[in-house]
Motif scaffolding. Sequence first.
Motif, PDB file in Angstrom:
ATOM      1  N   PRO A  65       0.845  -1.206   0.000  1.00 45.06           N
ATOM      2  CA  PRO A  65       0.000   0.000   0.000  1.00 45.06           C
ATOM      3  C   PRO A  65       0.874   1.246   0.000  1.00 45.06           C
ATOM      4  O   PRO A  65       2.036   1.226   0.411  1.00 45.06           O
ATOM      5  CB  PRO A  65      -0.816  -0.144   1.281  1.00 45.06           C
ATOM      6  N   GLU A  66       0.304   2.330  -0.489  1.00 46.80           N
ATOM      7  CA  GLU A  66       1.073   3.577  -0.563  1.00 46.80           C
ATOM      8  C   GLU A  66       1.302   4.192   0.806  1.00 46.80           C
ATOM      9  O   GLU A  66       2.284   4.918   1.009  1.00 46.80           O
ATOM     10  CB  GLU A  66       0.351   4.561  -1.488  1.00 46.80           C
ATOM     11  N   ALA A  67       0.412   3.944   1.746  1.00 45.36           N
ATOM     12  CA  ALA A  67       0.546   4.481   3.107  1.00 45.36           C
ATOM     13  C   ALA A  67      -0.284   3.617   4.044  1.00 45.36           C
ATOM     14  O   ALA A  67      -1.295   3.023   3.643  1.00 45.36           O
ATOM     15  CB  ALA A  67       0.110   5.935   3.186  1.00 45.36           C
ATOM     16  N   ILE A  68       0.160   3.549   5.279  1.00 38.48           N
ATOM     17  CA  ILE A  68      -0.571   2.844   6.341  1.00 38.48           C
ATOM     18  C   ILE A  68      -0.689   3.803   7.515  1.00 38.48           C
ATOM     19  O   ILE A  68       0.327   4.209   8.105  1.00 38.48           O
ATOM     20  CB  ILE A  68       0.145   1.548   6.768  1.00 38.48           C
ATOM     21  N   LEU A  69      -1.912   4.188   7.847  1.00 38.10           N
ATOM     22  CA  LEU A  69      -2.139   5.103   8.963  1.00 38.10           C
ATOM     23  C   LEU A  69      -2.105   4.335  10.281  1.00 38.10           C
ATOM     24  O   LEU A  69      -2.616   3.209  10.372  1.00 38.10           O
ATOM     25  CB  LEU A  69      -3.490   5.810   8.808  1.00 38.10           C
ATOM     26  N   ILE A  70      -1.531   4.961  11.289  1.00 40.85           N
ATOM     27  CA  ILE A  70      -1.361   4.307  12.592  1.00 40.85           C
ATOM     28  C   ILE A  70      -2.257   4.927  13.653  1.00 40.85           C
ATOM     29  O   ILE A  70      -2.936   4.223  14.411  1.00 40.85           O
ATOM     30  CB  ILE A  70       0.115   4.375  13.037  1.00 40.85           C
ATOM     31  N   LYS A  71      -2.309   6.247  13.732  1.00 45.28           N
ATOM     32  CA  LYS A  71      -3.110   6.889  14.774  1.00 45.28           C
ATOM     33  C   LYS A  71      -3.447   8.302  14.347  1.00 45.28           C
ATOM     34  O   LYS A  71      -2.815   8.874  13.445  1.00 45.28           O
ATOM     35  CB  LYS A  71      -2.367   6.917  16.116  1.00 45.28           C
ATOM     36  N   LYS A  72      -4.440   8.850  15.006  1.00 45.00           N
ATOM     37  CA  LYS A  72      -4.846  10.222  14.755  1.00 45.00           C
ATOM     38  C   LYS A  72      -3.854  11.189  15.390  1.00 45.00           C
ATOM     39  O   LYS A  72      -3.330  10.927  16.482  1.00 45.00           O
ATOM     40  CB  LYS A  72      -6.259  10.465  15.310  1.00 45.00           C
ATOM     41  N   SER A  73      -3.599  12.292  14.704  1.00 41.44           N
ATOM     42  CA  SER A  73      -2.622  13.276  15.179  1.00 41.44           C
ATOM     43  C   SER A  73      -3.328  14.516  15.700  1.00 41.44           C
ATOM     44  O   SER A  73      -4.299  14.989  15.096  1.00 41.44           O
ATOM     45  CB  SER A  73      -1.666  13.649  14.042  1.00 41.44           C
ATOM     46  N   TYR A  74      -2.801  15.030  16.810  1.00 46.59           N
ATOM     47  CA  TYR A  74      -3.345  16.246  17.422  1.00 46.59           C
ATOM     48  C   TYR A  74      -2.281  17.331  17.530  1.00 46.59           C
ATOM     49  O   TYR A  74      -2.391  18.237  18.358  1.00 46.59           O
ATOM     50  CB  TYR A  74      -3.886  15.944  18.823  1.00 46.59           C
ATOM     51  N   GLU A  75      -1.237  17.260  16.680  1.00 46.98           N
ATOM     52  CA  GLU A  75      -0.134  18.200  16.802  1.00 46.98           C
ATOM     53  C   GLU A  75      -0.582  19.618  16.500  1.00 46.98           C
ATOM     54  O   GLU A  75      -0.124  20.569  17.133  1.00 46.98           O
ATOM     55  CB  GLU A  75       0.991  17.782  15.854  1.00 46.98           C
ATOM     56  N   GLU A  76      -1.461  19.782  15.525  1.00 43.62           N
ATOM     57  CA  GLU A  76      -1.906  21.132  15.175  1.00 43.62           C
ATOM     58  C   GLU A  76      -2.652  21.789  16.326  1.00 43.62           C
ATOM     59  O   GLU A  76      -2.511  22.997  16.564  1.00 43.62           O
ATOM     60  CB  GLU A  76      -2.804  21.057  13.934  1.00 43.62           C
ATOM     61  N   LYS A  77      -3.426  20.995  17.079  1.00 42.28           N
ATOM     62  CA  LYS A  77      -4.176  21.561  18.202  1.00 42.28           C
ATOM     63  C   LYS A  77      -3.291  21.729  19.430  1.00 42.28           C
ATOM     64  O   LYS A  77      -3.585  22.557  20.288  1.00 42.28           O
ATOM     65  CB  LYS A  77      -5.354  20.651  18.540  1.00 42.28           C
TER      66      LYS A  77
END
Length: 550
Positions: free
Chosen positions: A433-445
């Motif tokens: 696969p082109e990408a595998i997501l692991i977790k949601k990110s909250y860095e912007e907040k």
Amino acid sequence: MRVAQKKSSFDLHLFSTTVIQIGLTANSVYFQYFKMDGESGMFFVQQTIGSVLCCKCGVPMQPNAANMCVSCLRSKVDITEGLLKHVTVLFCDECKTYLQPPKTRIKAELESKELLTFCLKKLNLDKAKVTLVHAEFMFTEPHSKRLKVKLRIQKEVLHGAVLEQSYIVEYVVHYQMCDYCNRLQANPDQWAAAVQLRQHVSHRRTFFYLEQLILKHDAASQAIRIKQMDKGIDFFFSNRSHGVKFLEFVGKVTPIKSRTDKQLVSHDTKSNTYNYKHTFSVEICPICREDLVCLPPKIAVSLGNLGPLVICTKVTNSIMLMDPNTLRYCFLDADQYWRSPFYTLLSSRRLIEYIVLDIDNVSAEVSVAGSRYALADAQVARVSDFGKNDTIFNIRTHLGHLLSPGDHALGYDLYGANPNDSELDKYRGLVLPEAILIKKSYEEKRLRKRGKPRAWKLKNLNMEVDDTTARGRVNQDQVDNEYEEFLKDLEENPELRFNVSLYRNKEYQPSETASMTDGDELPSVPLDELLADLEICDDDVEATDSNMRE
């Protein structure tokens, strides 16, 4: 005997009234009567207890088995005769423990239930054939080296009379170091067992979590020294059994393999005794949470053709691996893993940030080994590509229950990565696969709260840092960043902080403006999960004393 009736008068006849006794007190007897015409009622007879003269002093008193008043009975019989009034206890000021002969050490706070039980056992009241009614501590100065316990006991004396008497027992506290602290003060390096924990990975997040487990369960309470090494931590113990017990604890919380070695220190030819130094070399499984793993073909077949690309979602005494495309999962214990070990394809340090452009749920939210997941088809793009290109990836993710269009997520970039793994070459025709997501990110907040203290804090082990690992400011900055990532994981993952003790941070001061701008979507630790770190200072003691005086 005097009979007291109710206000309504009545006559009692022997053959027309039935009388039943229904109650008895110290000074009266209650009766209930029934007449032939159906009338009923109650009356009581008040008894007058007679008095007799004491056979010693002639004072009127109520009769008892000894025919003596309390003063004469106490002057004639002393039930505290033969009981201990002064006792000596041995206390180690280093480890704060009391000696329970012959070799047992008891740790107890001042005026606690444990200390009161320890003091009462020193008296042997059962052998004196007395009954303990009440026991309590009396106030003594903390520096007086005295403990005073007030006891109230009962004992059967002359002709079956029971006498109760109070007296005070004084305990003199003598300071004497225990063998454990004595050896430690004589030579801190005089250890008998060493447990060397090692994990061959590029980060220390596993040891941060393991440190909190050790603190919560007080597993390293017998360690005389803890030393932080380059790839792990060393624990030193004064007894081999303490090292074995600690090794068993580590094996229950992480998948490990260990090896034991010993070195002869001294040998007494006359008594034929040997002194050894035991070393337990422990290697922790290099598979960590959030790592991407390519399973070897034999292991994938043995697990029901799982994967082959799987992510590690949980690590306890076993490893949980899950296929993000199908939500199939399996557990590998330590024996299964070390029988045919494998390694990570990409670690959590290779995570990059994506933005979710669109998402379409494929399945409803389901529970996978206690965690909630949902399959979804998503369109994502790398945050670093914004303003440079319009590359968009269509992938399948297991985070459909968390992600929405516009959210950020952390994942592995297999499109731009060049993984050098021999296990991938064994799968012919495998499309990555082109990408595998692991977790949601909250860095912007989290940028809004950067630099602000958290409402909670963690405790740390008292560790010495090896000189060979302190190679400047760069390594320390890396450790600080990894520790900050560990704190963020605790905020985002309630399952991860389930076995971690969190304490309230007194330096935290919430403000109304911060609570309005942060929003409810930013993950945080609820206040009901925090433990109060109890600290008693001199100001609190003075305030308590002033309140007692008022």
